[in-house]
Design a protein around this motif. Structure first.
Motif, PDB file in Angstrom:
ATOM      1  N   PHE A  77       0.843  -1.191   0.000  1.00  0.00           N
ATOM      2  CA  PHE A  77       0.000   0.000   0.000  1.00  0.00           C
ATOM      3  C   PHE A  77       0.880   1.244   0.000  1.00  0.00           C
ATOM      4  CE2 PHE A  77      -1.965   3.379   2.588  1.00  0.00           C
ATOM      5  CZ  PHE A  77      -3.014   3.700   1.730  1.00  0.00           C
ATOM      6  N   ASP A  78       0.547   2.195  -0.855  1.00  0.00           N
ATOM      7  CA  ASP A  78       1.270   3.456  -0.948  1.00  0.00           C
ATOM      8  C   ASP A  78       0.436   4.538  -0.264  1.00  0.00           C
ATOM      9  OD1 ASP A  78       2.760   5.648  -1.509  1.00  0.00           O
ATOM     10  OD2 ASP A  78       2.565   5.532  -3.691  1.00  0.00           O
ATOM     11  N   PRO A  79       0.853   5.017   0.913  1.00  0.00           N
ATOM     12  CA  PRO A  79       0.046   6.030   1.617  1.00  0.00           C
ATOM     13  C   PRO A  79      -0.005   7.363   0.895  1.00  0.00           C
ATOM     14  CG  PRO A  79       2.144   5.665   2.741  1.00  0.00           C
ATOM     15  CD  PRO A  79       2.049   4.622   1.667  1.00  0.00           C
ATOM     16  N   LYS A  80       0.957   7.653   0.003  1.00  0.00           N
ATOM     17  CA  LYS A  80       0.939   8.930  -0.707  1.00  0.00           C
ATOM     18  C   LYS A  80      -0.153   8.973  -1.763  1.00  0.00           C
ATOM     19  CE  LYS A  80       5.899   9.858  -0.090  1.00  0.00           C
ATOM     20  NZ  LYS A  80       7.182  10.098  -0.785  1.00  0.00           N
TER      21      LYS A  80
ATOM     22  N   PHE B  21       6.493 -14.227 -12.144  1.00  0.00           N
ATOM     23  CA  PHE B  21       5.893 -13.787 -10.883  1.00  0.00           C
ATOM     24  C   PHE B  21       6.596 -12.540 -10.363  1.00  0.00           C
ATOM     25  CE2 PHE B  21       4.173 -18.142 -10.429  1.00  0.00           C
ATOM     26  CZ  PHE B  21       2.889 -17.832 -10.054  1.00  0.00           C
ATOM     27  N   ILE B  22       5.788 -11.592  -9.888  1.00  0.00           N
ATOM     28  CA  ILE B  22       6.310 -10.433  -9.165  1.00  0.00           C
ATOM     29  C   ILE B  22       6.275 -10.797  -7.686  1.00  0.00           C
ATOM     30  CG2 ILE B  22       5.998  -7.988  -8.620  1.00  0.00           C
ATOM     31  CD1 ILE B  22       6.811  -8.472 -11.497  1.00  0.00           C
ATOM     32  N   TRP B  23       7.479 -11.034  -7.112  1.00  0.00           N
ATOM     33  CA  TRP B  23       7.558 -11.554  -5.762  1.00  0.00           C
ATOM     34  C   TRP B  23       7.604 -10.466  -4.691  1.00  0.00           C
ATOM     35  CZ3 TRP B  23       6.610 -16.420  -4.632  1.00  0.00           C
ATOM     36  CH2 TRP B  23       6.750 -17.381  -5.638  1.00  0.00           C
ATOM     37  N   LYS B  24       8.138  -9.309  -5.049  1.00  0.00           N
ATOM     38  CA  LYS B  24       8.308  -8.259  -4.056  1.00  0.00           C
ATOM     39  C   LYS B  24       7.895  -6.908  -4.650  1.00  0.00           C
ATOM     40  CE  LYS B  24      10.558 -10.682  -0.841  1.00  0.00           C
ATOM     41  NZ  LYS B  24      10.183 -10.814   0.571  1.00  0.00           N
ATOM     42  N   ILE B  25       7.343  -6.061  -3.799  1.00  0.00           N
ATOM     43  CA  ILE B  25       7.047  -4.674  -4.171  1.00  0.00           C
ATOM     44  C   ILE B  25       7.613  -3.786  -3.064  1.00  0.00           C
ATOM     45  CG2 ILE B  25       5.274  -2.979  -4.733  1.00  0.00           C
ATOM     46  CD1 ILE B  25       3.433  -5.285  -5.492  1.00  0.00           C
ATOM     47  N   HIS B  26       8.372  -2.749  -3.450  1.00  0.00           N
ATOM     48  CA  HIS B  26       8.995  -1.858  -2.475  1.00  0.00           C
ATOM     49  C   HIS B  26       8.638  -0.414  -2.790  1.00  0.00           C
ATOM     50  CE1 HIS B  26      11.437  -5.266  -1.192  1.00  0.00           C
ATOM     51  NE2 HIS B  26      11.760  -5.469  -2.471  1.00  0.00           N
ATOM     52  N   LEU B  27       8.349   0.347  -1.744  1.00  0.00           N
ATOM     53  CA  LEU B  27       8.241   1.801  -1.859  1.00  0.00           C
ATOM     54  C   LEU B  27       9.577   2.361  -1.384  1.00  0.00           C
ATOM     55  CD1 LEU B  27       4.694   2.335  -0.296  1.00  0.00           C
ATOM     56  CD2 LEU B  27       5.264   2.029  -2.696  1.00  0.00           C
TER      57      LEU B  27
ATOM     58  N   GLU C 130      10.061   6.100  -5.620  1.00  0.00           N
ATOM     59  CA  GLU C 130       9.883   5.058  -6.624  1.00  0.00           C
ATOM     60  C   GLU C 130       9.084   3.892  -6.055  1.00  0.00           C
ATOM     61  OE1 GLU C 130      14.160   5.647  -8.958  1.00  0.00           O
ATOM     62  OE2 GLU C 130      13.934   4.098  -7.416  1.00  0.00           O
ATOM     63  N   VAL C 131       8.438   3.180  -6.984  1.00  0.00           N
ATOM     64  CA  VAL C 131       7.792   1.909  -6.648  1.00  0.00           C
ATOM     65  C   VAL C 131       8.501   0.842  -7.462  1.00  0.00           C
ATOM     66  CG1 VAL C 131       5.650   0.612  -6.540  1.00  0.00           C
ATOM     67  CG2 VAL C 131       5.596   3.092  -6.298  1.00  0.00           C
ATOM     68  N   ILE C 132       9.062  -0.160  -6.786  1.00  0.00           N
ATOM     69  CA  ILE C 132       9.899  -1.166  -7.454  1.00  0.00           C
ATOM     70  C   ILE C 132       9.212  -2.520  -7.349  1.00  0.00           C
ATOM     71  CG2 ILE C 132      12.153  -2.297  -7.461  1.00  0.00           C
ATOM     72  CD1 ILE C 132      13.281   0.280  -6.220  1.00  0.00           C
ATOM     73  N   PHE C 133       8.988  -3.137  -8.512  1.00  0.00           N
ATOM     74  CA  PHE C 133       8.383  -4.472  -8.618  1.00  0.00           C
ATOM     75  C   PHE C 133       9.496  -5.448  -8.987  1.00  0.00           C
ATOM     76  CE2 PHE C 133       5.320  -1.242  -9.688  1.00  0.00           C
ATOM     77  CZ  PHE C 133       4.162  -1.611  -9.038  1.00  0.00           C
ATOM     78  N   GLN C 134       9.688  -6.487  -8.173  1.00  0.00           N
ATOM     79  CA  GLN C 134      10.806  -7.410  -8.405  1.00  0.00           C
ATOM     80  C   GLN C 134      10.320  -8.794  -8.801  1.00  0.00           C
ATOM     81  OE1 GLN C 134      12.328  -9.715  -5.340  1.00  0.00           O
ATOM     82  NE2 GLN C 134      12.940 -10.869  -7.160  1.00  0.00           N
ATOM     83  N   SER C 135      10.870  -9.254  -9.942  1.00  0.00           N
ATOM     84  CA  SER C 135      10.663 -10.632 -10.368  1.00  0.00           C
ATOM     85  C   SER C 135      12.024 -11.306 -10.442  1.00  0.00           C
ATOM     86  CB  SER C 135       9.955 -10.673 -11.722  1.00  0.00           C
ATOM     87  OG  SER C 135      10.821 -10.232 -12.745  1.00  0.00           O
ATOM     88  N   PHE C 136      12.055 -12.553 -10.916  1.00  0.00           N
ATOM     89  CA  PHE C 136      13.344 -13.237 -11.020  1.00  0.00           C
ATOM     90  C   PHE C 136      14.225 -12.604 -12.096  1.00  0.00           C
ATOM     91  CE2 PHE C 136      11.370 -17.372  -9.318  1.00  0.00           C
ATOM     92  CZ  PHE C 136      11.742 -17.033  -8.031  1.00  0.00           C
ATOM     93  N   GLY C 137      13.624 -12.229 -13.190  1.00  0.00           N
ATOM     94  CA  GLY C 137      14.433 -11.780 -14.323  1.00  0.00           C
ATOM     95  C   GLY C 137      14.789 -10.319 -14.294  1.00  0.00           C
ATOM     96  N   ALA C 138      13.977  -9.488 -13.632  1.00  0.00           N
ATOM     97  CA  ALA C 138      14.239  -8.057 -13.639  1.00  0.00           C
ATOM     98  C   ALA C 138      13.430  -7.397 -12.534  1.00  0.00           C
ATOM     99  CB  ALA C 138      13.857  -7.452 -14.990  1.00  0.00           C
ATOM    100  N   ALA C 139      13.807  -6.147 -12.283  1.00  0.00           N
ATOM    101  CA  ALA C 139      13.007  -5.288 -11.406  1.00  0.00           C
ATOM    102  C   ALA C 139      12.433  -4.168 -12.268  1.00  0.00           C
ATOM    103  CB  ALA C 139      13.858  -4.731 -10.278  1.00  0.00           C
ATOM    104  N   TYR C 140      11.259  -3.687 -11.935  1.00  0.00           N
ATOM    105  CA  TYR C 140      10.572  -2.658 -12.716  1.00  0.00           C
ATOM    106  C   TYR C 140      10.368  -1.447 -11.822  1.00  0.00           C
ATOM    107  CZ  TYR C 140       9.744  -6.658 -15.745  1.00  0.00           C
ATOM    108  OH  TYR C 140       9.912  -7.771 -16.532  1.00  0.00           O
ATOM    109  N   VAL C 141      10.978  -0.345 -12.228  1.00  0.00           N
ATOM    110  CA  VAL C 141      10.981   0.860 -11.407  1.00  0.00           C
ATOM    111  C   VAL C 141       9.943   1.829 -11.957  1.00  0.00           C
ATOM    112  CG1 VAL C 141      12.350   2.754 -10.480  1.00  0.00           C
ATOM    113  CG2 VAL C 141      13.424   0.519 -10.905  1.00  0.00           C
ATOM    114  N   LEU C 142       8.919   2.120 -11.144  1.00  0.00           N
ATOM    115  CA  LEU C 142       7.865   3.059 -11.520  1.00  0.00           C
ATOM    116  C   LEU C 142       8.185   4.410 -10.892  1.00  0.00           C
ATOM    117  CD1 LEU C 142       5.054   3.806 -12.705  1.00  0.00           C
ATOM    118  CD2 LEU C 142       4.053   2.973 -10.549  1.00  0.00           C
TER     119      LEU C 142
END
Length: 985
Positions: free
Chosen positions: A115-118, A160-166, A170-182
């Motif tokens: 959850f992103d509180p912003k 699979f997207i295993w992890k999401i970090h705020l 940035e919002v970072i979505f992590q899978s095995f092959g890459a991370a996706y930075v929003l």
């Protein structure tokens, strides 16, 4: 078979993931065995504590409860308190009252949630899909995919997207092959040189495990390798936590726990590490700066401190639904959520209460006592014990050998441990029964004042006497004189008092203590008939309690006297059932039908503080009329329950306890439902058509601690004049509301009695079209128009009335004139009529005269006819010619005279005279013939049959026949007079 495969087969959780990397025209396929995912730690400042004694309250939610998938891979919470679970059937949301699963198109197997509180977004990651949920116009969460924002199509297959970090902005979505930075609504892929395992956030830093480079720290959009971490290339890291002094605590799947000090990696040689090695780690979560919750594959969870000492270990045997913990999360109340391989568990770790129940061998508890360093517990199954200074985290209570039966009490008397047991009076020595003093079942024992070394015991058939001898307590004899017993008995210096069957018995000992004499039997203490609740010794003074009034007995006066100080102390409390004063001067009591418990805590100065709220969760869990409280010290208070033993720490900090929140979760009308309390949803005023004036509200509160005790109160203004009574019902409906603006308000009271701020919702029910303000405007306009038309009509009517009045006056004038003329005309007519009548009378008289004359003529003619006939009969042969001539001349003269008087003239005159009669007769009998009219006229004239025959020139028989026929036509019987009938016509 590898060790990893052995673990996965043991769990029956084998997943095969195809990892494909395109390089030129070549495709490489790798098979990875995968099991469970740990939620990334994301902590806000917490101030909770974790108790190491007893077990926290555990609430398990099964698949049947939340109606979704079995596995829950990740957990997070929004600012409104809603908890989200990355479930293998979608995004699972729990608001405290209801569960809701939100599906993701093309990929329901959600692995991560954040959850992103912003922004208020709930980010989720699944298989080949990631994006976010946001509130739509109705407040329901709707999904928005971020995959289309990946410009490089080779990265759109994300696995699979295993992890999401705020992280920072940035919002970072992590899978095995890459991370996706929003960032700034743009997605930038961050590829892995080999393969990412998992990623973790600790101490405001973000770390990735890369299978060929160890640990990498994410800095300014790039990855920097941490020194000495390539050792983890052979292991799977499932958790990274900050440990202080810039150290990291690293949890691996099977190799245990490690420390990274910034340069090197070494094992964390602690009690906790050994447990993790034996049970495999699936990560965990950090609780403030002092504790770690470590998830395991085989052993539930382990809670340890920063030194690696085990504080709690909770598994299937101690209340969890499943031993495999995939994720853990500390919520805003500093309590623990666990996502399990099969279900969800909620642990109330931030509570002053922990429990010893059936999982630790305890059932219904009647009493506790500490003796020689052991805590003894009397239960319905026997007496159990545990070392008081030993760790409670691992071992359960042990049964005292020989006590397996209902144990009503456990007491230390004359430095001996005595058990009042169904088997008898038992003397316990450490872990076994040393002696049986009496084989009759007992309720309890008390020392006899003024008689050292003498003990009285209440057994199933009365009382018995015991005495302290060289070998301890010894049974002496039964006390005769009173054969009824009760557990509620006390002694003062003079009497034995006991409650039984709503009576208070006053018994007096004989001098040798072998007999009782019943001195009195009381039904009330104040003479008003109020019952006696209980009796208890407090500070060596025996009190008799009736409806919170405390009395003592005066032997000199033989009456009960009220202690006003104590009565005043309890005057504002519910009616108490039992009372107990502990060693610290605190007054514990049970009260009411709900069988709740409270305590008047002794203040540092004079007086007491009544404490109820912390114990509200225990209401209804006590053995009725058995108050078992053992205050060892303020941090260790044991309270007996019907399902075990509660440990209460009165000094447990509740500084982080926030005021509860209440939400009007849904507002339904017609076929529409407005959901509130979701992120981004903003309250607004709702307009409803009058046809939807039946509304329905549901309430919720993210107060998960003892959610069964949450109560709601509501008020719909202006419909409800006051707030409703507190109720656990989280739903309210209103039907047939009138038009107007309403405000629905709700508030919540949690299990500690704390009341939330009120939540409100404003809505307006529009009136039906015929009561709409436009309709009223139209009504006013129509009314004005009607008034105008009426006024116009009145004016017209007035003019008409004036006109008609003039006309009427003219009419009256004309009528008067006409009336005068008519009067003149009538007078003239009357005069004319009179003249006509007079003329007619004259004519009629003339006609009658003519008729009479005619009749005379007829008679004369008849006479003359007779004369002529006589003359004809004369002999003319004997007469001379002259005589013959004269006779002939005479005959001719007479004949001429007869024929000159016409009968028709007579008939005409008769008809003129009787015209009205003939007219009436003809109208009444239209079939009557003219001859019959003549006959009727003659009959009316009272002519004889002979006269009628002569006039009508018929025979007398013909007249009779004509009369007969006339009577027949007139319908007359023989008896009726024909002439009279004709005269009445």
């Amino acid at each position: 078979m590898s060790s990893h495969q052995a673990v996965f087969l043991h769990l029956h959780m084998l997943y095969t993931l195809d990892w494909r990397i395109k390089k030129g025209s070549e495709r490489f396929a790798f098979k990875w065995l995968f099991t469970f995912f740990i939620f990334m730690e994301c902590l806000s400042p917490l101030y909770g504590q974790i108790k190491g004694i007893g077990l926290p309250s555990i609430t398990n939610y099964t698949k049947t409860t939340y109606q979704s998938g079995t596995q829950n891979w990740d957990i997070d919470q929004d600012t409104n308190g809603n908890v989200y679970f990355a479930n293998n059937n979608g995004l699972l949301q729990f608001d405290g009252s209801t569960w809701q699963t939100y599906k993701i198109p093309n990929s329901n197997n959600v692995r991560s949630v954040k959850f992103d509180p912003k922004s208020g977004r709930v980010y989720v990651g699944a298989y080949n899909e990631f994006g976010y949920f946001e509130s739509d116009e109705s407040g329901t969460l709707s999904y928005v995919s971020l995959i289309p924002k990946i410009e490089d199509t080779t990265f759109r297959s994300t696995d699979f997207i295993w992890k999401i970090h705020l992280f920072e902005d940035e919002v970072i979505f992590q899978s095995f092959g890459a991370a996706y930075v929003l960032k700034n609504d743009t997605i930038t892929p961050l590829p892995s040189n080999g393969r990412f395992q998992f990623s973790f956030r600790a101490a405001e830093k973000l770390y990735f495990q890369e299978v060929t480079k160890g640990l990498l720290e994410y800095r300014n959009g790039s990855l920097v390798q941490l020194p000495g971490t390539t050792v983890f290339n052979a292991y799977e890291i499932w958790g990274i936590f900050s440990l202080g002094d810039n150290k990291l605590l690293i949890a691996t799947l099977e190799a245990g726990l490690f420390i990274h000090d910034g340069q090197a990696v070494f094992p964390w040689d602690t009690e906790a590490n050994q447990f993790i090695k034996n049970n495999s780690s699936l990560g965990g979560v950090k609780v403030n700066d002092d504790f770690f919750v470590l998830n395991t594959v085989l052993g539930g969870i382990l809670i340890c401190n920063a030194e690696g000492q085990v504080v709690q270990q909770i598994d299937l045997n101690k209340g969890l639904k499943n031993n495999t913990v995939l994720s853990s999360f500390i919520d805003s109340s500093n309590n623990l959520w666990l996502g399990l391989d099969n279900g969800i568990s909620y642990l109330n770790i931030n509570s002053p209460f922990t429990y010893f129940s059936s999982s630790l061998n305890l059932s219904s508890v009647y009493a506790t006592v500490v003796h020689n360093g052991l805590l003894y517990v009397a239960t319905n199954q026997g007496v159990f014990y545990h070392k008081l200074n030993a760790s409670f985290k691992d071992d359960s209570f042990n049964l005292v050998e020989g006590t397996t039966a209902q144990s009503w009490n456990i007491q230390v008397i004359a430095d001996q441990l005595i058990c009042a047991n169904n088997k008898g009076a038992l003397v316990i020595d450490k872990d076994r029964v040393d002696r049986v003093l009496d084989h009759t079942g007992y309720f309890g024992f008390k020392e006899i004042p003024g008689h050292p070394d003498h003990i009285i015991g209440s057994h199933y058939g009365g009382f018995a006497l015991f005495k302290t001898g060289p070998e301890g307590l010894e049974f002496q004899n039964r006390i005769v004189g009173f054969n009824n017993s009760s557990k509620d008995f006390e002694l003062d210096t003079d009497y034995v008092w006991l409650l039984r069957d709503q009576f208070l018995f006053q018994l007096e000992f004989s001098e040798n203590l072998n007999e009782f004499a019943t001195k009195n039997k009381f039904t009330s203490l104040n003479g008003k008939g109020s019952g006696i609740n209980t009796l208890k010794k407090i500070d060596d003074t025996l009190y008799f309690i009736s409806e919170n009034h405390f009395y003592t007995y005066s032997r000199e006066l033989g009456v009960f006297k009220e202690d006003t100080a104590l009565s005043e102390l309890f005057s504002d409390l519910s009616i108490i059932n039992s009372i107990y004063k502990d060693a610290y001067g605190n007054l514990w009591y049970t009260y009411g039908q709900s069988n709740g418990i409270g305590v008047l805590m002794k203040s540092e100065g004079p007086g007491y503080t009544n404490v109820l709220e912390p114990f509200s969760n225990l209401s209804g869990n006590f053995v009725f009329n058995y108050l078992s409280v053992n205050t060892i010290d303020p941090k260790n208070i044991f309270i007996g329950l019907i399902n075990g033993l509660a440990h209460y720490d009165s000094q447990f900090s509740r500084e982080n306890m926030v005021r509860p929140k209440a939400f009007i979760r849904s507002f339904s009308y017609g076929d529409k439902t407005i959901v509130q309390g979701n992120p981004q949803h903003k309250s607004k005023e709702h307009e409803l058509p009058y046809s939807d004036n039946n509304v329905r509200f549901t309430f919720s509160s993210p107060d998960f601690e003892s959610s069964d005790n949450i109560q709601y109160s509501y008020q719909l203004e202006p419909f409800d004049k006051e707030w409703s009574n507190w109720s656990k019902q989280a739903l309210k409906e209103y039907t047939n509301l009138k038009e107007g603006t309403y405000t629905m308000k709700v508030r919540e009271k949690n299990s500690y009695g704390v009341v939330s701020d009120q939540a409100s919702l404003i809505f307006t029910i529009n009136p039906p079209w015929y009561r709409h303000y436009l309709a009223y405007t139209a009504y006013v306009m129509l009314g004005c128009l009607i008034i105008y038309l009426i006024r116009l009509q009145v004016q017209v009517k007035i003019r008409k009335n004036k006109y008609y009045e003039t006309i009427e006056q003219r009419k009256l004038y004309l009528e008067k004139e006409s009336k005068i003329r008519m009067e003149q005309y009538r007078l003239e007519k009357k005069i004319q009529k009179l003249n006509r009548d007079r003329l007619k009378t004259k004519i009629l008289a003339k006609d009658k005269e003519l008729v009479n004359n005619s009749l005379q003529v007829v008679k004369k003619n008849k006479t003359l006819s007779n004369i002529v006939q006589k003359l004809k009969e004369m002999d003319v042969e004997s007469m001379n010619e002259e005589t013959k001539s004269q006779l002939t001349t005479l005959k001719k003269s007479i004949t001429k005279e007869i024929s000159g008087n016409s009968w028709k003239d007579l008939e005409k005159h008769i008809k003129n005279v009787h015209f009205e009669f003939l007219k009436r007769l003809k109208e009444k009998y239209p079939n009557i013939s003219p001859r019959e009219l003549d006959l009727s006229t003659y009959l009316l004239m009272n002519m004889s049959t002979k006269e009628i025959a002569e006039v009508m020139n018929i025979s007398n028989g013909g007249v009779e026949l004509a009369r007969y026929r006339l009577r027949k036509k007139l319908g007359l019987s023989r008896k009726e007079n024909l002439t009279g009938f004709l005269m009445n016509i």
